[in-house]
Design a protein around this motif. Structure first.
Motif, PDB file in Angstrom:
ATOM      1  N   UNK A  82      50.977  72.741 -28.732  1.00 13.31           N
ATOM      2  CA  UNK A  82      50.703  71.884 -27.551  1.00 13.31           C
ATOM      3  C   UNK A  82      49.470  72.368 -26.793  1.00 13.31           C
ATOM      4  N   UNK A  83      49.158  73.683 -26.906  1.00 15.06           N
ATOM      5  CA  UNK A  83      47.956  74.199 -26.236  1.00 15.06           C
ATOM      6  C   UNK A  83      46.695  73.572 -26.837  1.00 15.06           C
ATOM      7  N   UNK A  84      46.774  73.149 -28.119  1.00 20.99           N
ATOM      8  CA  UNK A  84      45.661  72.420 -28.730  1.00 20.99           C
ATOM      9  C   UNK A  84      45.715  70.939 -28.364  1.00 20.99           C
ATOM     10  N   UNK A  85      46.837  70.311 -28.713  1.00 18.13           N
ATOM     11  CA  UNK A  85      46.903  68.841 -28.633  1.00 18.13           C
ATOM     12  C   UNK A  85      47.070  68.344 -27.198  1.00 18.13           C
ATOM     13  N   UNK A  86      47.795  69.097 -26.375  1.00 19.06           N
ATOM     14  CA  UNK A  86      47.948  68.687 -24.982  1.00 19.06           C
ATOM     15  C   UNK A  86      46.606  68.670 -24.269  1.00 19.06           C
ATOM     16  N   UNK A  87      45.812  69.711 -24.494  1.00 21.57           N
ATOM     17  CA  UNK A  87      44.497  69.769 -23.846  1.00 21.57           C
ATOM     18  C   UNK A  87      43.547  68.711 -24.410  1.00 21.57           C
ATOM     19  N   UNK A  88      43.567  68.522 -25.738  1.00 27.13           N
ATOM     20  CA  UNK A  88      42.658  67.520 -26.321  1.00 27.13           C
ATOM     21  C   UNK A  88      43.018  66.123 -25.812  1.00 27.13           C
ATOM     22  N   UNK A  89      44.311  65.846 -25.669  1.00 26.34           N
ATOM     23  CA  UNK A  89      44.742  64.552 -25.131  1.00 26.34           C
ATOM     24  C   UNK A  89      44.378  64.452 -23.646  1.00 26.34           C
ATOM     25  N   UNK A  90      44.540  65.554 -22.924  1.00 27.08           N
ATOM     26  CA  UNK A  90      44.217  65.496 -21.492  1.00 27.08           C
ATOM     27  C   UNK A  90      42.715  65.293 -21.279  1.00 27.08           C
ATOM     28  N   UNK A  91      41.906  65.816 -22.191  1.00 23.85           N
ATOM     29  CA  UNK A  91      40.461  65.546 -22.127  1.00 23.85           C
ATOM     30  C   UNK A  91      40.204  64.042 -22.177  1.00 23.85           C
ATOM     31  N   UNK A  92      40.998  63.316 -22.975  1.00 20.31           N
ATOM     32  CA  UNK A  92      40.854  61.855 -23.044  1.00 20.31           C
ATOM     33  C   UNK A  92      41.206  61.212 -21.697  1.00 20.31           C
ATOM     34  N   UNK A  93      42.269  61.708 -21.056  1.00 23.43           N
ATOM     35  CA  UNK A  93      42.659  61.158 -19.749  1.00 23.43           C
ATOM     36  C   UNK A  93      41.530  61.364 -18.740  1.00 23.43           C
ATOM     37  N   UNK A  94      40.934  62.548 -18.788  1.00 24.87           N
ATOM     38  CA  UNK A  94      39.852  62.846 -17.834  1.00 24.87           C
ATOM     39  C   UNK A  94      38.628  61.982 -18.117  1.00 24.87           C
ATOM     40  N   UNK A  95      38.362  61.743 -19.398  1.00 21.29           N
ATOM     41  CA  UNK A  95      37.257  60.852 -19.782  1.00 21.29           C
ATOM     42  C   UNK A  95      37.521  59.434 -19.274  1.00 21.29           C
ATOM     43  N   UNK A  96      38.749  58.973 -19.455  1.00 19.40           N
ATOM     44  CA  UNK A  96      39.128  57.644 -18.990  1.00 19.40           C
ATOM     45  C   UNK A  96      38.845  57.506 -17.493  1.00 19.40           C
ATOM     46  N   UNK A  97      39.233  58.539 -16.752  1.00 20.31           N
ATOM     47  CA  UNK A  97      39.018  58.501 -15.301  1.00 20.31           C
ATOM     48  C   UNK A  97      37.525  58.496 -14.984  1.00 20.31           C
ATOM     49  N   UNK A  98      36.759  59.338 -15.701  1.00 18.02           N
ATOM     50  CA  UNK A  98      35.321  59.424 -15.443  1.00 18.02           C
ATOM     51  C   UNK A  98      34.614  58.113 -15.767  1.00 18.02           C
ATOM     52  N   UNK A  99      35.190  57.356 -16.721  1.00 20.69           N
ATOM     53  CA  UNK A  99      34.572  56.093 -17.122  1.00 20.69           C
ATOM     54  C   UNK A  99      35.088  54.908 -16.306  1.00 20.69           C
ATOM     55  N   UNK A 100      36.013  55.170 -15.381  1.00 23.90           N
ATOM     56  CA  UNK A 100      36.590  54.067 -14.613  1.00 23.90           C
ATOM     57  C   UNK A 100      37.533  53.200 -15.422  1.00 23.90           C
ATOM     58  N   UNK A 101      38.161  53.788 -16.442  1.00 25.24           N
ATOM     59  CA  UNK A 101      39.060  53.007 -17.310  1.00 25.24           C
ATOM     60  C   UNK A 101      40.525  53.345 -17.070  1.00 25.24           C
ATOM     61  N   UNK A 102      40.798  54.012 -15.963  1.00 23.46           N
ATOM     62  CA  UNK A 102      42.175  54.416 -15.658  1.00 23.46           C
ATOM     63  C   UNK A 102      42.205  55.889 -15.321  1.00 23.46           C
ATOM     64  N   UNK A 103      42.841  56.231 -14.190  1.00 21.77           N
ATOM     65  CA  UNK A 103      42.871  57.644 -13.790  1.00 21.77           C
ATOM     66  C   UNK A 103      43.922  58.396 -14.599  1.00 21.77           C
ATOM     67  N   UNK A 104      43.811  59.717 -14.556  1.00 17.71           N
ATOM     68  CA  UNK A 104      44.806  60.550 -15.231  1.00 17.71           C
ATOM     69  C   UNK A 104      46.199  60.243 -14.684  1.00 17.71           C
ATOM     70  N   UNK A 105      46.284  60.018 -13.371  1.00 14.95           N
ATOM     71  CA  UNK A 105      47.588  59.692 -12.766  1.00 14.95           C
ATOM     72  C   UNK A 105      48.113  58.366 -13.291  1.00 14.95           C
ATOM     73  N   UNK A 106      47.220  57.396 -13.426  1.00 14.95           N
ATOM     74  CA  UNK A 106      47.664  56.092 -13.938  1.00 14.95           C
ATOM     75  C   UNK A 106      48.122  56.198 -15.391  1.00 14.95           C
ATOM     76  N   UNK A 107      47.420  57.022 -16.171  1.00 20.94           N
ATOM     77  CA  UNK A 107      47.843  57.172 -17.565  1.00 20.94           C
ATOM     78  C   UNK A 107      49.173  57.918 -17.626  1.00 20.94           C
ATOM     79  N   UNK A 108      49.320  58.926 -16.766  1.00 24.04           N
ATOM     80  CA  UNK A 108      50.607  59.626 -16.706  1.00 24.04           C
ATOM     81  C   UNK A 108      51.728  58.641 -16.390  1.00 24.04           C
ATOM     82  N   UNK A 109      51.546  57.876 -15.320  1.00 24.56           N
ATOM     83  CA  UNK A 109      52.599  56.949 -14.882  1.00 24.56           C
ATOM     84  C   UNK A 109      52.950  55.949 -15.982  1.00 24.56           C
ATOM     85  N   UNK A 110      51.907  55.455 -16.630  1.00 26.92           N
ATOM     86  CA  UNK A 110      52.152  54.440 -17.654  1.00 26.92           C
ATOM     87  C   UNK A 110      52.858  55.053 -18.868  1.00 26.92           C
TER      88      UNK A 110
END
Ligand code: ZN
Length: 515
Positions: A354-382
């Motif tokens: 999970x230290x590999x895949x959790x972080x790599x997936x979380x990088x996607x959430x942060x990218x989504x937020x940076x691109x205005x495509x959904x915040x990390x919180x919104x992805x978490x909630x969904x």
């Protein structure tokens, strides 16, 4: 049985070792000096809980020099791998992980005997034992048709219409170079492959010299990785590729490669994604700390060759499937995030995946937020709302998923959810301080979940046992703090809006998970 016996001996030795300090001091002078231990075989595993016979013990590798010749027409690989290692015990014999046909093995210039054990073990017995701390130069000559060799129930080597791919996790090296195949033993690499003229060979790191003619009709390609690399992160892509070279904003060489077999629409979507590698690395460096490696790039495989992507060091390899619906930055962000989490800081055991895949997936959430495509919180909630309390999703413990579920989707998504909960608990400043301290203190090494939890507690000054226990180790849906109990908030909590990035992230995870 051999493995069980070795394990028993190791346990006995450990017990004897721990018992000694407990002896009464008075008894010590009466004891005869302990006889020097007789040289013993290295164990056929490195103690991994999930994959006990992956890797070997008794020695530590510092460098692999892999010199090959490959004929795509017949899938014939011949070669010599020279391993530089140091004995970590008095060794009478040791194992390498490897499945091709071995023609000779030398240890410190003397011919050694080599026998097979299990489905991927090569037992090497040198004519004289090797003392603990002594250097070992192991030269293995071999040949074979890698796609015809099965181990662990399959072949990880992929024959393609115009060449081959050696890309796989956690087992790949067995089919192309003898190794201590576990991320706990990293090494530097030189990879050199001769192929028929007009064929490309792509691997990790930099090209110390351009491809050069060898014997008539053959060209030799050379690749060098000067930073320590786990064996599963070494790769080969051989075939007809279009290469692009560039210089990244940080001055590093960038090399991308696209199979010439890609249909034009796939190839354009792939380029529109992978050509942004240097931009993504620049962005991730701002979050995770300095990029740990010496080169950048990516490889897009021929259609149908593989169905996943892998964070092969410095140069991830992507299935073309990721680009069937157009460009896909999420898979690029994911694989490049692994350069910090997985490649530079590698799992000490596979159960820490999970230290590999959790972080790599979380990088996607942060990218989504940076691109205005959904915040990390919104992805978490969904994500949370997508999985009902009785969904099997919640039965997988990301912190200890079991060998069969190392790449389960929950390791990715719930791993990222764990990081998001941690971030909420400690605040952004402590969270990103933790992330950068983790990548710095464990750079080019390994990490465990316990070490990560301890560092998180130290940096945040908070007691976090319960958070990690709940999110990583409890096979049930955790409760999350809910919004104030107004009816409108309840409706939102029950059915959060789908983030714009959701579909792309899920498409990528469906391909990434389960291979
Ligand atoms: Zn991944």
């Amino acid at each position: 049985m051999r493995r069980a016996l070795v394990a028993l001996i190791a346990t006995a030795a450990t017990l004897a070792g721990t018992a000694l300090p407990a002896l009464p001091a008075l008894a010590a002078p009466a004891l005869a000096p302990a006889p020097a231990p007789a040289p013993a075989p290295g164990a056929s595993g490195l103690g991994d809980e999930y994959f006990p016979d992956y890797g070997n013990s008794g020695y530590d590798v510092s460098h692999y020099d892999i010199r090959l010749r490959y004929q795509p027409d017949t899938d014939t690989l011949t070669g010599t791998t020279t391993i530089l290692a140091t004995a970590t015990q008095d060794l009478s014999s040791f194992d390498l992980d490897f499945v091709l046909d071995v023609t000779s093995v030398r240890v410190n210039n003397r011919v050694a005997t080599a026998t097979r054990a299990g489905d991927h073990e090569l037992v090497v017995t040198p004519p004289r034992s090797i003392a603990a701390g002594q250097p070992m130069t192991v030269v293995v000559q071999y040949s074979g048709v890698p796609s015809s060799k099965r181990a662990a129930g399959f072949t990880a080597w992929t024959k393609t219409p115009d060449g081959a791919l050696a890309v796989g996790e956690p087992e790949m090296s067995w089919w192309w170079f003898p190794a201590n195949d576990h991320p706990a033993d990293k090494a530097t690499f030189d990879v050199s492959v001769s192929v028929p003229d007009g064929t490309e060979v792509i691997s990790n790191g930099v090209q110390p010299r351009p491809p050069s003619p060898e014997i008539l009709g053959w060209t030799r390609w050379n690749w060098r990785s000067v930073k320590p690399m786990a064996t599963y992160l070494a790769f080969l892509a051989i075939g007809q590729y279009d290469l692009r070279t560039d210089t990244a904003p940080n001055g590093q060489p960038v090399l991308t490669a696209y199979s010439q077999l890609l249909a034009p629409d796939f190839a354009d979507a792939a380029r529109a994604s992978v050509e942004r590698t240097a931009e993504v690395i620049d962005w991730e460096s701002g979050l995770f700390g300095p990029y740990p490696f010496e080169a950048q790039g990516g490889v897009v495989a021929p259609p149908g060759a593989i169905t996943f992507a892998l964070e092969t060091q410095t140069r991830p390899v992507y299935s073309s499937k990721f680009f069937r619906s157009g460009s896909n930055m999420y898979v690029v962000v994911h694989e490049l995030g692994h350069q910090w989490f997985g490649d530079s800081v590698s799992v000490a055991q596979w159960k820490h995946i999970w230290l590999n895949e959790g972080f790599a997936a979380y990088a996607e959430w942060l990218w989504s937020q940076a691109q205005g495509e959904g915040t990390a919180q919104e992805i978490f909630d969904y994500t949370y709302a997508q999985h009902a309390a009785d969904s099997p999703f919640w039965t997988v413990k990301p912190g200890d998923p079991g060998a069969a579920d190392v790449f389960d989707g929950a390791v990715y998504d719930r791993g990222a959810m764990t990081l998001h909960q941690l971030r909420l608990a400690v605040g952004d400043a402590a969270f990103f301080d933790l992330v950068r301290t983790w990548t710095t203190t464990h750079r080019y090494g390994n990490g465990t979940t316990d070490e990560f939890v301890a560092l998180a507690e130290r940096i945040s000054g908070k007691q976090l046992d319960a958070l990690f226990q709940t999110w990583l180790f409890t096979p049930a849906r955790p409760d999350v703090a809910t919004a104030p109990a107004t009816s409108a908030a309840s409706v939102r909590a029950a059915a959060p809006r789908q983030p714009r990035s959701w579909a792309a992230i899920q498409r990528s995870h469906a391909l990434l998970a389960g291979h």
